[in-house]
Design a protein around this motif. Sequence first.
Motif, PDB file in Angstrom:
ATOM      1  N   THR A  33      -5.844 -60.964 141.875  1.00  0.00           N
ATOM      2  CA  THR A  33      -4.433 -60.893 141.505  1.00  0.00           C
ATOM      3  C   THR A  33      -3.724 -59.851 142.359  1.00  0.00           C
ATOM      4  OG1 THR A  33      -4.718 -59.157 139.832  1.00  0.00           O
ATOM      5  CG2 THR A  33      -5.024 -61.452 139.104  1.00  0.00           C
ATOM      6  N   LYS A  84       4.490 -60.936 128.010  1.00  0.00           N
ATOM      7  CA  LYS A  84       3.837 -61.646 129.110  1.00  0.00           C
ATOM      8  C   LYS A  84       4.467 -63.031 129.296  1.00  0.00           C
ATOM      9  CE  LYS A  84      -0.643 -63.161 130.876  1.00  0.00           C
ATOM     10  NZ  LYS A  84      -2.117 -63.212 130.653  1.00  0.00           N
ATOM     11  N   GLY A  85       4.808 -63.354 130.561  1.00  0.00           N
ATOM     12  CA  GLY A  85       5.419 -64.638 130.863  1.00  0.00           C
ATOM     13  C   GLY A  85       6.932 -64.615 130.883  1.00  0.00           C
ATOM     14  N   GLY A 109       2.576 -58.333 133.213  1.00  0.00           N
ATOM     15  CA  GLY A 109       2.405 -59.771 133.006  1.00  0.00           C
ATOM     16  C   GLY A 109       3.708 -60.539 133.032  1.00  0.00           C
ATOM     17  N   TRP A 111       7.146 -62.147 135.116  1.00  0.00           N
ATOM     18  CA  TRP A 111       7.371 -62.843 136.384  1.00  0.00           C
ATOM     19  C   TRP A 111       8.595 -62.242 137.060  1.00  0.00           C
ATOM     20  CZ3 TRP A 111       7.217 -68.765 134.890  1.00  0.00           C
ATOM     21  CH2 TRP A 111       6.003 -69.047 134.253  1.00  0.00           C
ATOM     22  N   SER A 184      -3.856 -60.710 133.870  1.00  0.00           N
ATOM     23  CA  SER A 184      -3.365 -61.960 134.442  1.00  0.00           C
ATOM     24  C   SER A 184      -4.498 -62.680 135.135  1.00  0.00           C
ATOM     25  CB  SER A 184      -2.236 -61.686 135.447  1.00  0.00           C
ATOM     26  OG  SER A 184      -1.107 -61.140 134.803  1.00  0.00           O
ATOM     27  N   ASP A 187      -4.738 -68.183 138.230  1.00  0.00           N
ATOM     28  CA  ASP A 187      -3.894 -69.372 138.238  1.00  0.00           C
ATOM     29  C   ASP A 187      -2.627 -69.209 137.406  1.00  0.00           C
ATOM     30  OD1 ASP A 187      -5.527 -71.006 139.952  1.00  0.00           O
ATOM     31  OD2 ASP A 187      -6.975 -71.077 138.294  1.00  0.00           O
ATOM     32  N   GLU A 188      -2.362 -67.982 136.980  1.00  0.00           N
ATOM     33  CA  GLU A 188      -1.106 -67.708 136.289  1.00  0.00           C
ATOM     34  C   GLU A 188      -0.014 -67.378 137.312  1.00  0.00           C
ATOM     35  OE1 GLU A 188      -1.229 -65.504 132.502  1.00  0.00           O
ATOM     36  OE2 GLU A 188      -3.364 -65.193 132.944  1.00  0.00           O
ATOM     37  N   ILE A 189       1.241 -67.544 136.895  1.00  0.00           N
ATOM     38  CA  ILE A 189       2.367 -67.302 137.787  1.00  0.00           C
ATOM     39  C   ILE A 189       2.492 -65.810 138.071  1.00  0.00           C
ATOM     40  CG2 ILE A 189       4.849 -67.595 138.138  1.00  0.00           C
ATOM     41  CD1 ILE A 189       3.232 -70.206 138.028  1.00  0.00           C
ATOM     42  N   THR A 208       1.601 -68.715 142.153  1.00  0.00           N
ATOM     43  CA  THR A 208       0.500 -68.148 141.390  1.00  0.00           C
ATOM     44  C   THR A 208      -0.162 -67.014 142.159  1.00  0.00           C
ATOM     45  OG1 THR A 208      -1.172 -69.649 142.301  1.00  0.00           O
ATOM     46  CG2 THR A 208       0.042 -70.408 140.350  1.00  0.00           C
ATOM     47  N   HIS A 209      -0.921 -66.203 141.414  1.00  0.00           N
ATOM     48  CA  HIS A 209      -1.684 -65.136 142.072  1.00  0.00           C
ATOM     49  C   HIS A 209      -2.664 -65.727 143.087  1.00  0.00           C
ATOM     50  CE1 HIS A 209      -0.425 -61.630 139.638  1.00  0.00           C
ATOM     51  NE2 HIS A 209      -0.291 -62.502 138.653  1.00  0.00           N
TER      52      HIS A 209
END
Length: 588
Positions: A33, A84-85, A109, A111, A184, A187-189, A208-209
């Motif tokens: 990440t 987060k998100g 966490g 964006w 994180s 495959d998370e943004i 994504t990371h």
Amino acid sequence: MLDRNVRIDTSLALEGYTPTLDRHPRRIADFATLGEALDYAAEGSRGMNFHDARGNLLRAYPYSELRQDALGHARRFISLGLKKGDRLALIAETGPEFAACFFGAIYAGLWPVPLPLPTSFGGRDAYVDQLVVMLSSSDPQLFLFPEELAEFATAAAEKQGVAARNWESLSEIEPAGALALPESGQDEIAYLQYSSGSTRFPHGVAVTHRALLDNLHSHGVATEIQDTDRCISWLPWYHDMGLVGCMLSPLALQVSSDYLKTEDFARRPLAWLDLISRNPGTSLSYSPTFGYDICSRRMSSQTRAADRFDLSRWRLAGNGADMIRPDVMQAFVDSFADAGFKAGAFCPSYGLAEATLAVSIMPPGEGIRLELVEESELSGAGTPAQERPRRYRAIVNCGKPVKGMEIEIRGNDGELLPDRGIGKVWVRGSAVMVGYYRDPEATEACMKDGWLDTGDMGYMSGGYIFIVGRAKDMIIINGKNHWPQDIEWAVEQLPGFKSGDIAAFAITGPSGEETPAVLVHCRVSDPEERGRLRDDIKERVRAITGITPVVELVPPRTLPRTSSGKLSRTKARNLYLTGEIVPYDIAA
């Protein structure tokens, strides 16, 4: 991996600039990440360095200090109720505050969503409107901005109903206690990236990371990163080339960087070359074509570049983000060869935000390589008739696909084209976006079976990619295709013009037929001279297209540009048709 609840000893930071050399072992962006990348970079002594308009050091900002500030902001964001998100929009001003807030969002966490700075074209209302559409698209829970832009930012936030505050006020927020920060996954943004042309219908690229770190790793491998390398940049951090190529890549590769603000470069472009000259190591520095062009033009013919600059250690002079002009590159070599600049340092590349950044990079040392392509091949008209003279355009080699990236050239029916067959450029790889944020229709329109339709036209030759233009910019007259840059370049050959002075596009004539229109910056005040100039331009365009165009002379600085400085033909056309661009009145 470092425990993010433990502070790093900032005595590792040196006085003055952060160092170029460091004993800390280098890793080529092999992290899961972006937060892990900063954790590792913070163990060394390298970092960011911010300069004023004359190139004087304002602040050295070691990665260790950036990490501490980012962790503090992460806990402040949690104190403000962000989860987060959630999206965190922030104006991407080049400076330590933006960097700390961006990475604070990463650690929390969130964006981060970098938004552009004002441009010289359009004024206050146009900028506020641009912020509004991006805030509407990204739907952030908080919008941060520098105090000097409070008037613009608060107006946009109020229109969109978004909570907003200047980032200077974050120091008043008590950080959340010693709670564990959210983790994180690969495959998370990581963040949302808006392309430079995002205006009325913005497309936020969800990165994504995994995509980011894979692209940064590929970038480090392709550029053959060295211990003596240092990055020097004036590129804006809201554009993928500036954010990914010149902010995130140096950090993930543990390279020290020196930054000029973009607006300072615009006022004093040669300060960029001063910074490169002062670097005792090897320099990595990137620019679109117009950056090299403006430096060449600022050099006085009576001044020797060697008297001011030493560009002999400029290892990679990256070039990308728009069509690469061979004549501009040669003019730069001619202007700065006596200062030690080597033509082989040029490093053409091709990329786009939808692929995180890099798709292809020229191997170091190969420089600018050209192929001559006949006009009819470029336009898709096939082999030209023998009775008419052939015209050629020099197309720049943009390098080989980076590690993990595949390129295909496809025809109108989706068929795979052979070498030197000109068609749509499709790419596939781990760095390609998962999609546009909250825009499945736009995502579906450009993605198919993991392949991305870039919207660019080009061809492959011997494993290298050559880009010939944007498909949407094509001008179709009487069934024949014309590239706008061919028309623009032809007009630029007339005395008194420079790159960016001309915009060519198609309009609908009185009888419903498509007609080429050419808007040209005019610095001539005499009406008769303007009339002669217009006639000369018409004759030039007629020689290229076979059709008499509509030629409009407009005041300097009228033609709009994207947030990254590229000419926006689409916006120029729209503003012309709505009457917002007012040409000079010239008697027929």
